[in-house]
Design an enzyme around this catalytic site. Structure first.
Site, mmCIF file in Angstrom:
data_model
loop_
_atom_site.group_PDB
_atom_site.id
_atom_site.type_symbol
_atom_site.label_atom_id
_atom_site.label_comp_id
_atom_site.label_asym_id
_atom_site.label_seq_id
_atom_site.Cartn_x
_atom_site.Cartn_y
_atom_site.Cartn_z
ATOM 1 N N TYR A 142 0.814 -1.214 0.000
ATOM 2 C CA TYR A 142 0.000 0.000 0.000
ATOM 3 C C TYR A 142 0.851 1.269 0.000
ATOM 4 O O TYR A 142 0.446 2.288 -0.543
ATOM 5 C CB TYR A 142 -0.896 0.037 1.243
ATOM 6 C CG TYR A 142 -2.197 -0.714 1.126
ATOM 7 C CD1 TYR A 142 -2.223 -2.055 0.824
ATOM 8 C CD2 TYR A 142 -3.402 -0.058 1.344
ATOM 9 C CE1 TYR A 142 -3.417 -2.738 0.746
ATOM 10 C CE2 TYR A 142 -4.612 -0.732 1.268
ATOM 11 C CZ TYR A 142 -4.613 -2.076 0.970
ATOM 12 O OH TYR A 142 -5.801 -2.737 0.896
ATOM 13 N N LYS A 188 4.152 -15.072 1.882
ATOM 14 C CA LYS A 188 4.366 -15.785 0.619
ATOM 15 C C LYS A 188 5.867 -15.981 0.476
ATOM 16 O O LYS A 188 6.500 -15.556 -0.497
ATOM 17 C CB LYS A 188 3.750 -14.960 -0.538
ATOM 18 C CG LYS A 188 3.684 -15.694 -1.859
ATOM 19 C CD LYS A 188 2.606 -16.773 -1.930
ATOM 20 C CE LYS A 188 2.741 -17.568 -3.216
ATOM 21 N NZ LYS A 188 1.860 -18.738 -3.277
ATOM 22 N N ASP A 220 -1.928 -18.214 0.088
ATOM 23 C CA ASP A 220 -2.919 -18.929 -0.726
ATOM 24 C C ASP A 220 -3.525 -20.091 0.059
ATOM 25 O O ASP A 220 -4.738 -20.312 0.056
ATOM 26 C CB ASP A 220 -2.309 -19.404 -2.060
ATOM 27 C CG ASP A 220 -0.963 -20.095 -1.904
ATOM 28 O OD1 ASP A 220 -0.376 -20.047 -0.802
ATOM 29 O OD2 ASP A 220 -0.491 -20.700 -2.890
ATOM 30 N N ASP A 244 -5.773 -7.332 4.098
ATOM 31 C CA ASP A 244 -6.964 -6.722 3.495
ATOM 32 C C ASP A 244 -7.847 -7.816 2.902
ATOM 33 O O ASP A 244 -9.048 -7.875 3.150
ATOM 34 C CB ASP A 244 -6.533 -5.728 2.407
ATOM 35 C CG ASP A 244 -7.729 -5.081 1.733
ATOM 36 O OD1 ASP A 244 -8.645 -4.652 2.456
ATOM 37 O OD2 ASP A 244 -7.749 -5.025 0.489
ATOM 38 N N ASP A 248 -11.500 -9.691 4.701
ATOM 39 C CA ASP A 248 -12.812 -9.719 4.039
ATOM 40 C C ASP A 248 -13.326 -11.156 3.950
ATOM 41 O O ASP A 248 -14.487 -11.431 4.202
ATOM 42 C CB ASP A 248 -12.727 -9.137 2.612
ATOM 43 C CG ASP A 248 -13.229 -7.697 2.550
ATOM 44 O OD1 ASP A 248 -13.021 -6.964 3.549
ATOM 45 O OD2 ASP A 248 -13.815 -7.311 1.528
HETATM 46 C C1 IPM Z 1 -10.178 -1.774 4.418
HETATM 47 C C2 IPM Z 1 -10.520 -1.120 3.104
HETATM 48 C C3 IPM Z 1 -9.430 -0.106 2.776
HETATM 49 C C4 IPM Z 1 -8.132 -0.865 2.609
HETATM 50 C C5 IPM Z 1 -9.736 0.773 1.563
HETATM 51 C C6 IPM Z 1 -11.041 1.512 1.723
HETATM 52 C C7 IPM Z 1 -8.612 1.730 1.287
HETATM 53 O O1 IPM Z 1 -10.666 -2.073 2.108
HETATM 54 O O2 IPM Z 1 -10.086 -1.053 5.431
HETATM 55 O O3 IPM Z 1 -10.013 -2.989 4.433
HETATM 56 O O4 IPM Z 1 -7.865 -1.402 1.525
HETATM 57 O O5 IPM Z 1 -7.382 -0.927 3.569
HETATM 58 MG MG MG Z 2 -10.544 -4.067 2.813
#
Ligand code: IPM
Ligand code: MG
Length: 355
Positions: A142, A188, A220, A244, A248
């Site tokens: 990032y 990785k 992975d 990230d 999710d």
């Molecule tokens: C998160 C989001 C952020 C990230 C975005 C909105 C920049 O996806 O907090 O997970 O990628 O960190």
């Molecule tokens: Mg995110």
């Protein structure tokens, strides 16, 4: 009476609606406790860009630095997607993370018994899952330099210094000590040099935590293990981009992304936010689920302010509301006795938390 200054960033989309409910609950919990909150609102995201031309006005950074904690809703929306990268709502959040040195992102995933069937995974796979994704938040892909977007070629750089790995690893081991004493470090290392350094460094840090067991997993494989057998995990320690993605994925184990809180800490002031986004499609309809934000406010009380009793009250109120069958629309197919609007469920949680 202890007084706390909370910086509030409502943000875009459903941000304002869900933050209002969290404030309602904080005020309710303060009634029968010896703490009091004062709030000051700051702009960030698309709305900040509209008003000031900058998704993260300087005032917001200063205001956050001068508070005891930051409570944040969500940012983003299609109307800002075509802006240059540094004007996009997301860049506001990324810059705030860097400005406040929020290098450690806690994303706990817990399954509420009443909502087990809301998960797309089988009951026996998800029942009792209780894991923590510990994501490094201010380094890696990032933020790595150099980075460039050309016409025919573009690149980003995944870079971690030893110092950055050490501090996030320590956080993970310390968290594991308070949980089930297990850290799984995800990288990785079979392909990336940066992951080799990550792995070696985590091994070194582990020596200071003999009571915690450490394992390593390739990212992975981890993505696969999370849906195969999530109960094997206690603390998952990983870098920015892997965290990230994995967080999710892990959030869906619980069935509803509307329930999960998060904390970003490291610097002087921490930031607390739901893990879901700004949900423009349901904005203004009064159907957003405020529970993740209310649970984030509870994390803020517990970790930033040390108000453990007040945090417990909020957590118990959330549990009770779910047990009694109050549901917002997103989870209404699972054990609902009564479908509530955003403000209705906020008020019931506030009422229970005040007692
Ligand atoms: C998160 C989001 C952020 C990230 C975005 C909105 C920049 O996806 O907090 O997970 O990628 O960190
Ligand atoms: Mg995110």
């Amino acid at each position: 009476m202890k007084k706390y200054k909370i910086a509030i960033i409502k943000g875009d989309g459903i941000g304002p609606e869900i933050i209002d409910e969290a404030i309602k609950v904080l005020d309710a919990v303060s009634i029968n406790s010896d703490c009091e909150f004062s709030y000051k609102e700051y702009l960030m995201g698309g709305n900040a860009y509209e008003i000031t031309g900058d998704p993260l006005p300087h005032e917001t950074i200063e205001g956050c630095k001068n508070s005891d904690a930051v409570l944040f809703g969500a940012i983003g929306g299609e109307q800002w997607d075509s802006l240059p990268r540094d004007k996009r709502p997301e860049s506001g959040l990324l810059r705030l993370r860097a400005a406040l040195d929020l290098y450690a992102n806690f994303r706990p995933v817990k399954v509420y018994e009443e909502l087990v069937d809301a998960s797309t995974l089988k009951r026996e796979v998800v029942e009792g899952v209780d894991l923590l994704v510990m994501r490094e938040l201010t380094g890696g892909l990032y933020f790595g330099e150099p980075r460039e977007k050309g016409e025919d070629k573009a690149f980003n750089t995944m870079v971690y210094s030893k110092r950055e790995i050490v501090r996030i690893a320590k956080m993970a081991f310390e968290s594991a000590q308070k949980r089930r004493q297990k850290v799984c470090s995800v990288d990785k290392a079979n392909v990336l040099e940066v992951s080799q350094l990550w792995r070696e460094t985590v091994e070194e840090v582990a020596k200071d935590y003999p009571d915690v067991s450490l394992s390593h997993m390739y990212v992975d494989n981890c993505a696969m293990q999370l849906v195969r057998d999530p109960k094997q995990f206690d603390v998952i320690l990983t870098g920015n981009i892997f965290g990230d993605i994995l967080s999710d994925e892990a959030s869906m184990i619980s069935g509803s992304i509307g329930l999960l809180p998060s904390a970003s800490v490291g610097g002087v002031v921490g930031l607390y936010e739901p893990i879901h986004g700004s949900a423009p499609d349901i904005t203004g309809q009064g159907i957003a689920n405020p529970i993740a934000t209310i649970a984030s406010a509870s994390m803020m009380l517990r970790f930033a302010l040390g108000e453990v009793e007040a945090a417990d009250k909020i957590d118990r109120a959330i549990d009770r509301v779910l047990k009694e069958g109050y549901r917002t629309k997103d989870i209404s197919s699972f054990g609902a006795k009564e479908i509530c609007s955003t403000t209705e469920i906020g008020s019931i949680i506030a009422d229970y938390a005040s007692k």
